[in-house]
Scaffold this motif. Structure first.
Motif, PDB file in Angstrom:
ATOM      1  N   TYR A 157       0.831  -1.213   0.000  1.00 57.99           N
ATOM      2  CA  TYR A 157       0.000   0.000   0.000  1.00 57.99           C
ATOM      3  C   TYR A 157       0.861   1.257   0.000  1.00 57.99           C
ATOM      4  CZ  TYR A 157      -4.713  -1.884   0.457  1.00 57.99           C
ATOM      5  OH  TYR A 157      -5.928  -2.487   0.194  1.00 57.99           O
ATOM      6  N   MET A 158       1.983   1.216   0.711  1.00 57.13           N
ATOM      7  CA  MET A 158       2.855   2.390   0.773  1.00 57.13           C
ATOM      8  C   MET A 158       3.524   2.670  -0.570  1.00 57.13           C
ATOM      9  SD  MET A 158       2.670   3.967   3.585  1.00 57.13           S
ATOM     10  CE  MET A 158       4.079   5.015   3.274  1.00 57.13           C
ATOM     11  N   ILE A 159       3.598   1.665  -1.422  1.00 58.67           N
ATOM     12  CA  ILE A 159       4.156   1.857  -2.760  1.00 58.67           C
ATOM     13  C   ILE A 159       3.064   2.199  -3.765  1.00 58.67           C
ATOM     14  CG2 ILE A 159       5.338   0.714  -4.688  1.00 58.67           C
ATOM     15  CD1 ILE A 159       6.863  -0.941  -2.597  1.00 58.67           C
ATOM     16  N   VAL A 160       1.991   1.399  -3.744  1.00 63.08           N
ATOM     17  CA  VAL A 160       0.931   1.543  -4.743  1.00 63.08           C
ATOM     18  C   VAL A 160       0.174   2.861  -4.580  1.00 63.08           C
ATOM     19  CG1 VAL A 160      -1.296   0.608  -5.491  1.00 63.08           C
ATOM     20  CG2 VAL A 160       0.637  -0.927  -5.115  1.00 63.08           C
ATOM     21  N   THR A 161      -0.157   3.230  -3.344  1.00 67.13           N
ATOM     22  CA  THR A 161      -1.002   4.404  -3.125  1.00 67.13           C
ATOM     23  C   THR A 161      -0.383   5.697  -3.642  1.00 67.13           C
ATOM     24  OG1 THR A 161      -1.998   3.334  -1.181  1.00 67.13           O
ATOM     25  CG2 THR A 161      -2.300   5.711  -1.410  1.00 67.13           C
ATOM     26  N   PRO A 162       0.857   6.058  -3.237  1.00 62.57           N
ATOM     27  CA  PRO A 162       1.418   7.314  -3.759  1.00 62.57           C
ATOM     28  C   PRO A 162       1.665   7.287  -5.258  1.00 62.57           C
ATOM     29  CG  PRO A 162       3.052   6.143  -2.445  1.00 62.57           C
ATOM     30  CD  PRO A 162       1.753   5.452  -2.239  1.00 62.57           C
ATOM     31  N   VAL A 163       2.070   6.134  -5.800  1.00 68.41           N
ATOM     32  CA  VAL A 163       2.307   6.049  -7.243  1.00 68.41           C
ATOM     33  C   VAL A 163       1.000   6.260  -8.004  1.00 68.41           C
ATOM     34  CG1 VAL A 163       2.951   4.502  -9.128  1.00 68.41           C
ATOM     35  CG2 VAL A 163       4.358   4.602  -7.071  1.00 68.41           C
ATOM     36  N   ALA A 164      -0.063   5.600  -7.555  1.00 65.75           N
ATOM     37  CA  ALA A 164      -1.361   5.747  -8.214  1.00 65.75           C
ATOM     38  C   ALA A 164      -1.875   7.175  -8.102  1.00 65.75           C
ATOM     39  CB  ALA A 164      -2.370   4.770  -7.604  1.00 65.75           C
TER      40      ALA A 164
END
Length: 208
Positions: free
Chosen positions: A88-95
């Motif tokens: 989530y810490m990777i996917v959320t900011p990237v998205a």
């Protein structure tokens, strides 16, 4: 363990798979692609925020349940929960950056911190460790970030109230980033202590 199971014995609590915390972690993992579709395909920001809020609440709940009930803790949970957090810490900011709701320099800062810490894994494994315990400041940083990101996303609306939500979200986000970076520094200091004080282990010892 196999011998005990042959005699009808229940698996040790630490070897359990079917626990409430593990089920919550799996649900959170399944919701990752749902979040991406809602945000990037359907542009349903409000529903994407709901997914993030559920993820944050269930993350708190599974940790609380695992601490309160001995039969709900497991080795799988100890690995699965932080792994889902990291996703989530990777996917959320990237998205969010792809959706234009977050500047890319924030994404680079967050991912850069994690990339630096990932380079320490070979050293830890050479000492027979897989990772270091998560610190309270690291947990607080994750909480602040996972609170701030949904608020920033929700604040993208054009309504008047969204400006207040956006300001609060950025407050959480800046606070969380500061703690996230500081927890990374503390982690590196711990790695340095491990390197100085713990001897290397042989490959045979580390496997067993």
């Amino acid at each position: 363990m196999a011998r005990g199971l042959e005699h009808g014995e229940a698996p040790a609590p630490r070897d359990r798979i079917w626990t409430v915390p593990n089920a919550l972690s799996v649900i959170r993992l399944v919701l990752v692609p749902v979040f991406l579709v809602l945000l990037l395909v359907l542009h349903a920001n409000a529903w994407a925020v709901v997914v993030l809020m559920f993820s944050g609440a269930s993350d708190w709940a599974d940790g609380k349940i695992a601490r309160l009930f001995a039969n709900q803790s497991s080795r799988l949970g100890a690995l699965l929960d932080p792994a889902v957090d990291r996703i989530y810490m990777i996917v959320t900011p990237v998205a969010m950056a792809l959706a234009g709701a977050l500047p890319w320099w924030i994404v680079a800062t967050l991912l850069g911190r994690d990339l630096v810490l990932a380079t320490t894994l070979p050293l830890l494994r050479s000492r027979g460790l897989t990772a270091l315990p998560v610190t309270y400041i690291g947990k607080a940083a994750t909480f602040a970030l996972m609170s701030g990101l949904p608020l920033v996303l929700l604040g993208q609306d054009t309504a008047q109230w969204s400006r207040v939500v956006l300001a609060i979200g950025w407050g959480f986000l800046i606070w969380g980033m500061a703690m996230y970076l500081w927890s990374g520094v503390l982690y590196l200091l711990q790695v340095g202590m491990v390197a100085r004080r713990m001897p290397r282990v042989s490959s045979r010892t580390s496997v067993t």
